[in-house]
Design a protein around this motif. Structure first.
Motif, PDB file in Angstrom:
ATOM      1  N   ILE A 188     -14.096   5.659  -2.685  1.00 54.64           N
ATOM      2  CA  ILE A 188     -13.398   6.089  -1.465  1.00 54.64           C
ATOM      3  C   ILE A 188     -12.045   5.392  -1.355  1.00 54.64           C
ATOM      4  O   ILE A 188     -11.015   6.018  -1.062  1.00 54.64           O
ATOM      5  N   SER A 189     -12.030   4.101  -1.587  1.00 44.86           N
ATOM      6  CA  SER A 189     -10.776   3.346  -1.535  1.00 44.86           C
ATOM      7  C   SER A 189      -9.811   3.805  -2.614  1.00 44.86           C
ATOM      8  O   SER A 189      -8.601   3.870  -2.393  1.00 44.86           O
ATOM      9  N   PHE A 190     -10.346   4.141  -3.778  1.00 48.28           N
ATOM     10  CA  PHE A 190      -9.495   4.565  -4.887  1.00 48.28           C
ATOM     11  C   PHE A 190      -8.784   5.873  -4.562  1.00 48.28           C
ATOM     12  O   PHE A 190      -7.654   6.101  -5.010  1.00 48.28           O
ATOM     13  N   ALA A 191      -9.430   6.739  -3.785  1.00 43.79           N
ATOM     14  CA  ALA A 191      -8.790   7.993  -3.405  1.00 43.79           C
ATOM     15  C   ALA A 191      -7.509   7.736  -2.627  1.00 43.79           C
ATOM     16  O   ALA A 191      -6.466   8.357  -2.882  1.00 43.79           O
ATOM     17  N   GLY A 192      -7.567   6.819  -1.665  1.00 46.21           N
ATOM     18  CA  GLY A 192      -6.361   6.473  -0.927  1.00 46.21           C
ATOM     19  C   GLY A 192      -5.337   5.761  -1.784  1.00 46.21           C
ATOM     20  O   GLY A 192      -4.125   5.992  -1.666  1.00 46.21           O
ATOM     21  N   TYR A 193      -5.803   4.889  -2.667  1.00 47.72           N
ATOM     22  CA  TYR A 193      -4.911   4.152  -3.566  1.00 47.72           C
ATOM     23  C   TYR A 193      -4.132   5.115  -4.468  1.00 47.72           C
ATOM     24  O   TYR A 193      -2.923   4.995  -4.638  1.00 47.72           O
ATOM     25  N   VAL A 194      -4.843   6.090  -5.021  1.00 49.53           N
ATOM     26  CA  VAL A 194      -4.191   7.066  -5.902  1.00 49.53           C
ATOM     27  C   VAL A 194      -3.197   7.908  -5.122  1.00 49.53           C
ATOM     28  O   VAL A 194      -2.098   8.203  -5.611  1.00 49.53           O
TER      29      VAL A 194
END
Length: 425
Positions: A188-194
């Motif tokens: 979930i965090s990676f989605a925002g990071y990307v």
């Protein structure tokens, strides 16, 4: 298979080809007629040919359909090769797409029509996303790709080997569940990071705030505070982005809590939805009063899929789970409030997951909801403190403080007014 069903399935096969052909034809819309190997008609016929091959197999066996596939593939490759030599473009995407359309046509007749139709939509979406996917790859670094690969390998290889039962004396830690939860939160965090990495500052402060709410709203609040100290003219716009991030972090809590324990959805929504709406309204009001054209600063966020980050969160989650379970069992449910307050200083996900797992077992619904809301309030106020510490007593900190206090007040009023109407379990 009755004739009506045959026509229906062949119609789906044709529709799949036409759908993919629309995308391929649109990509080559400037090419003169006859200058490309395949467009909407060719792909439509390819899907229909696959459907007919599937139907023929039900009548005459697999030999003739296999011959049709070989002849179709050979002819398509020959014509595509001639086109590639003329254009000096040796991409194989169209050839692969043609084979996929043929296979989906066969599936539409012999298999599940819904699966074939979904495959057609997914194929078209992948073809249409060429620029976005290529841009995404260009933005990623090798370190990020390597981190993702290591984490995937550990998850797909190591996860099935982990014991799916508690291994500690307190009956709290399940290695399989712990790692699965850790990886899910990291994703979930990676989605925002990307989203932040790919879009960059050009998409503006509000976009960065929304994506930062998925990646790390605390890190975004701190980054925006430092930038506001250097660029005071953008302070209020930056505060609107930080407010958006705070709202997204509350949505994240609501979703995680409801997924882990559906019984938490309504009690949490009573308090969190008004707070979310207030924060969103405050953010857009701030933007409307400003020019809304400020670019977002270059955010320095850690890759959530970096192995070290994943292990740190996993360790935090494990500690919160064990401490919560031990204190609740040994002393009482009220101790969960203290754990929530301390955990809220660092992270909301860990205490939300831990509390949701205990809801209905060792912790009653009212206590679980109160603990999560305590963590939410502590976390929101921690961001306010960070805003004053890193950004000074300027417009950024004061604007964020007012929006945060208004959100907390709205949530508190709604919770204490309406929570009595919610069933106890």
């Amino acid at each position: 298979m009755e004739i009506v069903e045959v026509f229906q399935r062949l119609g789906v096969a044709l529709a799949i080809g036409l759908l993919v052909g629309c995308e391929r034809g649109w990509q080559d819309r400037d090419v003169p007629s006859g200058g490309r190997t395949a467009g909407i008609r060719t792909f439509g016929l390819s899907g229909l040919l696959g459907g007919l091959a599937g139907y023929i197999q039900t009548l005459a066996g697999p030999m003739l359909p296999a011959v049709l596939l070989l002849l179709f593939g050979a002819a398509f490759v020959v014509f595509k090769l001639r086109e590639a030599e003329a254009d000096e473009d040796y991409g194989a995407t169209t050839v692969v797409a043609a084979f996929v359309v043929f296979a989906l046509g066969v599936t539409a007749v012999l298999g599940d029509v819904r699966a074939a139709a979904a495959g057609g939509v997914i194929t078209t979406a992948l073809l249409a996303a060429k620029r976005s996917l290529h841009g995404f790859l260009k933005q990623l670094t090798w370190l990020e790709i390597r981190a993702g690969l290591i984490l995937l390998a550990m998850t797909l290889v190591a996860l099935p080997l982990l014991p799916n039962e508690t291994i500690d004396p307190w009956d709290a830690l399940n290695p399989f569940a712990l790692w699965l939860l850790t990886v899910t939160i990291a994703a979930i965090s990676f989605a925002g990071y990307v989203a932040i990495r790919v879009a960059g500052p050009s998409r503006g402060i509000l976009f960065a705030g929304a994506a930062g709410g998925l990646a790390s709203s605390t890190a975004l609040t701190l980054s925006f505070a430092r930038f506001a100290a250097e660029a005071p003219e953008s302070a209020r716009q930056l505060a609107s982005g930080a407010t958006i991030a705070g709202a997204l972090s509350l949505i994240r809590v609501l979703v995680i809590g409801a997924v882990m324990a559906p019984v938490l959805l309504i009690p949490l929504a009573i308090a969190l939805v008004p707070a979310i709406l207030v924060m969103l309204a405050a953010s857009f009001l701030i933007v409307r009063r400003g020019n809304g054209k400020h670019g977002a600063p270059d955010l320095q966020l850690d890759n959530p899929f970096e192995l070290g980050e994943v292990l740190r969160f996993g360790a935090l989650l494990g500690v919160v789970i064990v401490v919560s379970k031990v204190l609740v069992d040994r002393i009482g449910q009220a101790m969960l409030f203290a754990v929530a307050a301390v955990s809220g200083l660092m992270d909301l996900d860990a205490i939300t997951l831990s509390t949701a797992r205990m809801t209905g077992a060792s912790v009653d619904l009212a206590t679980a909801v109160a603990a999560i809301l305590i963590a939410v309030v502590v976390n929101l106020m921690t961001k306010v403190v960070l805003a004053f510490t890193a950004g000074g007593r300027g417009p950024y900190a004061t604007t964020l403080t007012l929006a945060t206090l208004a959100a907390i007040a709205a949530g508190a009023v709604a919770y204490f007014t309406l929570s009595s109407f919610v069933p106890a379990s």
